[in-house]
Write a protein that holds these residues in place. Structure first.
Motif, PDB file in Angstrom:
ATOM      1  N   THR A 122      76.670  -8.601   7.800  1.00  0.00           N
ATOM      2  CA  THR A 122      77.520  -7.938   8.786  1.00  0.00           C
ATOM      3  C   THR A 122      78.666  -8.863   9.148  1.00  0.00           C
ATOM      4  OG1 THR A 122      76.325  -8.815  10.700  1.00  0.00           O
ATOM      5  CG2 THR A 122      75.546  -6.727   9.774  1.00  0.00           C
ATOM      6  N   ALA A 123      79.724  -8.276   9.648  1.00  0.00           N
ATOM      7  CA  ALA A 123      80.885  -9.088  10.025  1.00  0.00           C
ATOM      8  C   ALA A 123      81.537  -8.479  11.259  1.00  0.00           C
ATOM      9  CB  ALA A 123      81.888  -9.157   8.874  1.00  0.00           C
ATOM     10  N   GLU A 124      81.983  -9.342  12.150  1.00  0.00           N
ATOM     11  CA  GLU A 124      82.633  -8.860  13.381  1.00  0.00           C
ATOM     12  C   GLU A 124      83.721  -9.828  13.785  1.00  0.00           C
ATOM     13  OE1 GLU A 124      79.856  -9.868  16.981  1.00  0.00           O
ATOM     14  OE2 GLU A 124      78.648  -9.798  15.156  1.00  0.00           O
ATOM     15  N   PHE A 125      84.574  -9.347  14.659  1.00  0.00           N
ATOM     16  CA  PHE A 125      85.588 -10.217  15.240  1.00  0.00           C
ATOM     17  C   PHE A 125      85.062 -10.785  16.548  1.00  0.00           C
ATOM     18  CE2 PHE A 125      88.330  -7.531  12.580  1.00  0.00           C
ATOM     19  CZ  PHE A 125      89.054  -8.525  11.924  1.00  0.00           C
ATOM     20  N   LEU A 126      85.510 -11.973  16.856  1.00  0.00           N
ATOM     21  CA  LEU A 126      85.188 -12.580  18.134  1.00  0.00           C
ATOM     22  C   LEU A 126      85.624 -11.631  19.246  1.00  0.00           C
ATOM     23  CD1 LEU A 126      84.235 -15.400  19.166  1.00  0.00           C
ATOM     24  CD2 LEU A 126      86.635 -15.958  19.462  1.00  0.00           C
ATOM     25  N   ARG A 127      84.762 -11.473  20.255  1.00  0.00           N
ATOM     26  CA  ARG A 127      85.154 -10.596  21.366  1.00  0.00           C
ATOM     27  C   ARG A 127      84.898 -11.277  22.691  1.00  0.00           C
ATOM     28  NH1 ARG A 127      80.331  -6.474  22.720  1.00  0.00           N
ATOM     29  NH2 ARG A 127      78.698  -7.443  21.495  1.00  0.00           N
ATOM     30  N   ASN A 128      85.648 -10.852  23.655  1.00  0.00           N
ATOM     31  CA  ASN A 128      85.571 -11.437  24.985  1.00  0.00           C
ATOM     32  C   ASN A 128      84.528 -10.701  25.810  1.00  0.00           C
ATOM     33  OD1 ASN A 128      86.253 -13.079  27.114  1.00  0.00           O
ATOM     34  ND2 ASN A 128      88.428 -12.542  27.094  1.00  0.00           N
ATOM     35  N   LEU A 129      84.154 -11.271  26.940  1.00  0.00           N
ATOM     36  CA  LEU A 129      83.304 -10.561  27.885  1.00  0.00           C
ATOM     37  C   LEU A 129      84.007  -9.259  28.268  1.00  0.00           C
ATOM     38  CD1 LEU A 129      82.049 -13.344  30.342  1.00  0.00           C
ATOM     39  CD2 LEU A 129      80.689 -12.050  28.693  1.00  0.00           C
ATOM     40  N   GLY A 130      83.248  -8.172  28.276  1.00  0.00           N
ATOM     41  CA  GLY A 130      83.813  -6.897  28.677  1.00  0.00           C
ATOM     42  C   GLY A 130      84.561  -6.170  27.579  1.00  0.00           C
ATOM     43  N   HIS A 131      84.668  -6.795  26.413  1.00  0.00           N
ATOM     44  CA  HIS A 131      85.352  -6.141  25.302  1.00  0.00           C
ATOM     45  C   HIS A 131      84.324  -5.569  24.334  1.00  0.00           C
ATOM     46  CE1 HIS A 131      89.493  -8.320  25.708  1.00  0.00           C
ATOM     47  NE2 HIS A 131      89.034  -7.870  26.855  1.00  0.00           N
ATOM     48  N   PRO A 132      84.689  -4.485  23.634  1.00  0.00           N
ATOM     49  CA  PRO A 132      83.715  -3.867  22.730  1.00  0.00           C
ATOM     50  C   PRO A 132      83.559  -4.643  21.424  1.00  0.00           C
ATOM     51  CG  PRO A 132      85.797  -2.695  22.628  1.00  0.00           C
ATOM     52  CD  PRO A 132      85.959  -3.747  23.677  1.00  0.00           C
ATOM     53  N   TYR A 133      82.468  -4.348  20.752  1.00  0.00           N
ATOM     54  CA  TYR A 133      82.202  -4.897  19.422  1.00  0.00           C
ATOM     55  C   TYR A 133      83.242  -4.356  18.447  1.00  0.00           C
ATOM     56  CZ  TYR A 133      79.552  -5.567  15.063  1.00  0.00           C
ATOM     57  OH  TYR A 133      79.144  -5.931  13.804  1.00  0.00           O
TER      58      TYR A 133
END
Lengths: 860, 106
Positions: free
Chosen positions: A295-306
């Motif tokens: 799986t791969a994802e972008f870094l996300r901030n608190l309160g931001h979606p996956y």
């Protein structure tokens, strides 16, 4: 574990030769290295002849050599993976020199080889004689040799070690010809462990070729044997020369599956084969398999979606991109195959980082403030009567109704900082009420001494409360620790910057009188770490091991916790002088030759205290970084070369000793020195990573980069921020994790599961968001920043509001515009970053817009 | 005025009668006495203070420290304290932690 054969294909082993060699030994090397696929070159001094035939020591066996050691130039030397000086009389003959003022050619070659860490030096038995004319190459290093040469070894300054084979970085030694098989085995393991071809590194990592080690194919990530250590910077020459690891008997390799994390920069990616190459922070290469279940994802901030990244891997996995790969190591084919299961991309494009977005840290702080607001007070009225120090993972409360002063103070710090960045008055209200609560419940006004001190906390039982006067923590039991008084000021001082509330100023002044009258050592300087609760003496016998002691916190924590902020709010010379005194003491007493880490505990006379409780002779990595960070802040208040030199030295040295260059992130507590036989500084309890130490790294490297423009510092700032944002944010419950395991997995056991504990409660997390915003925007990215203040009409002296968000280099930032109660306002000093407040009946809302000055960077 | 403190134990109640000036010089002696009382894990500690002319911050620190050492839920009762002594106590917020009574008859 069996040897799979041909592990040294493409490798070259050079062996020196002369007469009186030990037949079985040389014949063994000839076959053994060849068996592994290595090219074996025998070299000697040919004296102008095409070849020389030597005879063995025992059986006079002939051995013809045509390799000319005098013809070995730098390039050819660099092509050797190892240079071996064998047993027998070979070395004695080769050290012969006709010109007594000159070294023999063989000695010169050996000396040149020692100058190259990437060439292993193998010296066995009497071979050590060849190093006698150049003892500096073995001075301080661990080695073994023939029993007859022990005295010679010690005379050369080497550390003789009673083992059959000894590895000290790039020097491998064997006891006698009878141990040539163990000696050869170690060399094979070490050379094989460095399988990746030497090639130029990506622009990112420093010192690439010096420590190339692959985690795939044929070498395990665990210590097969010591990898070649890169030479340490000059400032830490002592530890670099300290004993390095001996090879464990029957070197152990994990022959089982395990999961782990790799942080690195993409070197290459073959989408068809799912074959990914990564280069770690310290320039080592790792090959990873990427498959359909990755799986791969972008870094996300608190309160931001996956945000999923799995569909674009081929576009994303391009050279230079910083990525985290968590996956599984399979032990097979004599090595390990690493299959990545989860990739985290830290930015959308190469060289981009999500957290360099101007609003990243602001948004994060907003989310943190909302989390703590909701956890402590729900959605309604802010009532500290029900405040709890202990919050569970999700923010809910427990039966414990303890309210610690320092956790409330830290919450006030966080909420004040959140207000400054966002202008959200709800956060300001939480800070104001908390400060009033501290004043009413936690404050001891001592009229006799005209000082103020703060209770450790209270335990609430309905309408009554039990004052917890002295610390309830084991380290500080039955005493008043300097640390707690310092942190009691952290929150109110940050709020004072915003409002100028005179009641806060009065309590700060009272506490400073306490600090200066009872904690300060007027004789030897600095501040004692504890005083007794009755006589307020640092020398009282009831203090036990805390009697007449000083430590990093009691001397160094004033500055970051409240003193810089107090100076920023007031511009008071007395506070500046106290800052200078503290930093002078740090620079004078804390660095210490013999360890890359500062000394943290002292007796009254500043002699090191290495016996205190848990600290012993141990280093808290984050304290070292905190010193670097704050010294750089001090450079903007009172610049001294010594401050900057120490800060930069720590900044250059610390990654090797305190960070995890394989996975990213910064460690916790390590031994300050290495014991004999240890190649790395040992972790004291675990290899977990604590949230606050990541903060210290991020801020230290941001400010170092911001002042100097040094790309190396910026890279460390980016790498530290990447790890923190990838693994510490709790997207499910809110807030951040206290500790993560080395591989980034949250560690959720015991106290480390909580979100409100004495240290966590919105201080470090908020300080990071606040100052990372300041440094990122104003010092690194040249972006403006708007701050919010709410000064009271009777607040700041001369109605002067100081809006500098931190100690910033002179001339780098200007105050561009000011608004008061929503209207433009002109009475401000753009260069001094001050606002002359209007005469008003009520508190006013001030917005101050700061902007970096074009071309304002100087090395101040 | 010299300080003296005497303690009487009745079952699980410790009653300490204070006279004179409780200042920084006498605080250590007083501290020892209240520590002894807390060491006995009494249910209730009663301080008779009507003959206490003065209590310094050092004396008050002894009291606060002793109260911290008492098991939670046990009472510390101050009886007959003079107004200026009560004022000193209030400055430290300690009035929220103890029972302040007017006289022994109460």
């Amino acid at each position: 574990m069996s040897t799979e054969g041909a592990r040294l294909t493409g490798r070259t082993i050079a062996i020196l030769m002369e007469s009186d060699y030990v037949e079985p030994e040389l014949h063994y090397y000839q076959r053994r290295f060849a068996e592994e696929g290595a090219k074996v070159e025998f070299l000697t001094r040919l004296w102008g002849q095409p070849s020389i035939t030597f005879h063995g020591h025992e059986y006079q066996q002939p051995f013809t050599v045509d390799g000319d050691l005098e013809a070995v130039d730098a390039e050819r030397l660099a092509s050797f993976d190892a240079l071996i000086v064998p047993s027998g009389m070979v070395s004695d003959r080769l050290r012969y020199t006709e010109d007594v003022k000159e070294l023999s050619p063989a000695v010169k070659l050996l000396r040149d080889a020692f100058a190259r860490p990437e060439v292993l030096k193998g010296i066995i038995c009497h071979g050590l004689w060849l190093a006698a004319p150049i003892p500096e190459v073995v001075r301080g290093r661990r080695l073994t040799c023939h029993n007859n040469l022990i005295g010679d070894a010690r005379n050369m300054g080497a550390v003789y070690t009673d083992q059959d084979v000894v590895v000290d970085g790039d020097l491998v030694t064997g006891r006698s010809a009878g141990h040539c098989h163990l000696f050869a085995r170690m060399l094979i393991d070490l050379v094989a462990a460095r399988t990746a071809p030497r090639r130029p590194a990506l622009p990112g990592p420093r010192r690439p070729a010096e420590a190339v080690r692959s985690l795939t194919a044929d070498a395990a990530p665990a210590p097969v044997a010591a990898p070649v250590r890169a030479p340490a910077p000059a400032a830490v020459a002592a530890p670099a020369a300290a004993p390095a690891p001996a090879a464990p008997e029957g070197a152990y390799r994990p022959d089982f599956t395990f999961s782990d994390l790799v942080a690195g920069y993409v070197t290459d990616y073959d989408a068809d084969r799912g074959d990914l190459g990564l280069r770690t922070s310290d320039g080592r290469t790792v090959r990873a398999r990427v498959g359909p279940t990755t799986t791969a994802e972008f870094l996300r901030n608190l309160g931001h979606p996956y945000v999923d990244a799995g569909a674009h891997l081929a576009d994303l996995l391009v050279p230079g991109r910083h990525v985290f790969a968590h996956g599984i190591y399979y032990s097979e084919h004599g090595g390990h195959t690493f299959e990545a299961k989860r990739l985290v991309f830290v930015g959308r494009r190469v060289g981009e980082y999500e957290f360099a977005d101007p609003n990243w840290w602001v948004d994060q702080l907003k989310e943190l403030a909302r989390f703590y607001r909701r956890a402590q007070f729900g959605e309604g009225e802010i009532d500290y009567a029900d405040y709890r120090t202990v919050l569970r993972l999700g923010g809910d409360k427990t039966d414990s109704h303890v309210q610690e002063t320092d956790t409330i103070s830290r919450l006030i710090y966080g909420m004040s900082s959140a207000y400054m960045l966002t202008g959200d008055e709800d956060f300001l209200e939480v800070a104001e009420r908390g400060t009033a609560y501290l004043r009413d419940h936690m404050r001891f006004v001592d009229r006799d001494e005209d000082v103020v001190y703060w209770y450790h906390g209270i335990e609430v039982n309905g309408d009554s409360e039990r004052k917890l006067f002295t610390s309830e923590f084991g380290d500080d039991y039955d005493a008043i620790p300097m640390y707690e008084q310092i942190y009691a000021l952290a929150g109110p001082t940050q709020l004072y910057r915003i409002t100028g509330d005179r009641r806060i100023a009065s309590d700060i002044d009272g506490t400073l009188r306490l600090i200066k009258r009872f904690f300060r050592d007027d004789d030897k300087g600095g501040y004692f770490s504890h005083i007794d609760p009755i006589l307020l003496s640092p020398h009282h016998e009831s203090l036990g091991p805390n009697r007449a002691r000083k430590n990093w916190n009691s001397v160094g924590d004033h500055a970051p916790a409240y003193l810089f902020n107090l100076y920023l709010a007031t511009g008071d010379e007395a506070h500046r002088a106290m800052l200078e005194e503290c930093f002078d003491l740090i620079a004078e007493h804390m660095p210490e030759a013999g360890s890359p880490f500062v000394q943290e505990r002292f007796h009254a006379d500043w002699t090191p205290d290495r016996s205190w409780f848990w600290q012993q002779n141990r280093a808290v990595v984050g304290h070292n970084l905190k010193i670097a960070w704050n010294l750089m802040r001090m450079m903007s208040v009172t610049a001294k070369d010594g401050y900057r030199e120490l800060a930069e030295r720590i900044g250059r040295t610390m990654p090797e000793f305190g960070s995890d260059r394989q996975r990213g992130g910064w460690y916790d507590v390590v031994e300050r020195t290495r014991a004999e036989g240890e190649g790395v500084h040992r972790f004291v309890w675990h290899d977990r990573k604590a949230w606050w130490q990541q903060e210290q790294a991020i801020l230290a490297y941001q400010i170092l980069a911001g002042h100097s423009g040094d790309g190396e510092f910026l890279r460390h700032a980016r790498e530290a921020a990447a790890f923190y944002n990838a693994y510490f944010l709790d997207h499910d419950e809110g807030g951040v994790f206290f500790n993560v395991l080395a591989d980034g997995t949250p560690y959720l056991v015991g106290n480390e599961r909580f979100k409100g504990s004495h240290s966590m409660s919105m201080y470090h997390t908020a300080e990071l968001c606040f100052l990372a915003t300041v440094y990122e925007r104003l010092l690194i990215d040249a972006e403006p920043l708007t701050l919010h203040f709410k000064p009271r009409p009777d607040g700041f002296a001369d109605r002067t509001l100081r809006v500098a968000p931190d100690a910033l280099p002179a001339g780098r930032v200007r105050l561009e515009w000011v608004e008061i109660d929503g209207r433009p306002y002109s009475a401000f000093d753009a260069a001094a970053l001050t606002v002359k407040l209007p005469d008003s009946e009520h508190a006013v809302t001030v917005r101050a817009h700061l902007a970096p000055v074009e071309g304002g960077r100087t090395r101040g | 005025m010299s300080f003296s403190a005497t303690m009487r134990l009745d079952d699980d109640v410790a009653t300490i009668r204070l006279t004179g000036d409780l200042d920084a010089r006498s605080a250590p002696e007083f501290n020892e006495l209240v520590n002894e009382a807390t060491g006995l894990q009494v249910n209730r500690m009663v301080l008779i203070m009507d003959e206490l002319a003065y209590m310094s911050s050092a004396g008050l620190r002894c009291l606060v420290f002793a109260h911290q050492k008492m098991p939670p839920g046990r009472d510390l009762v101050l009886v007959g304290a003079r107004p200026e002594v009560v004022e000193t106590i209030k400055l430290t917020g300690f009035d929220r932690s103890v029972l302040i009574e007017q006289s022994t008859e109460a």
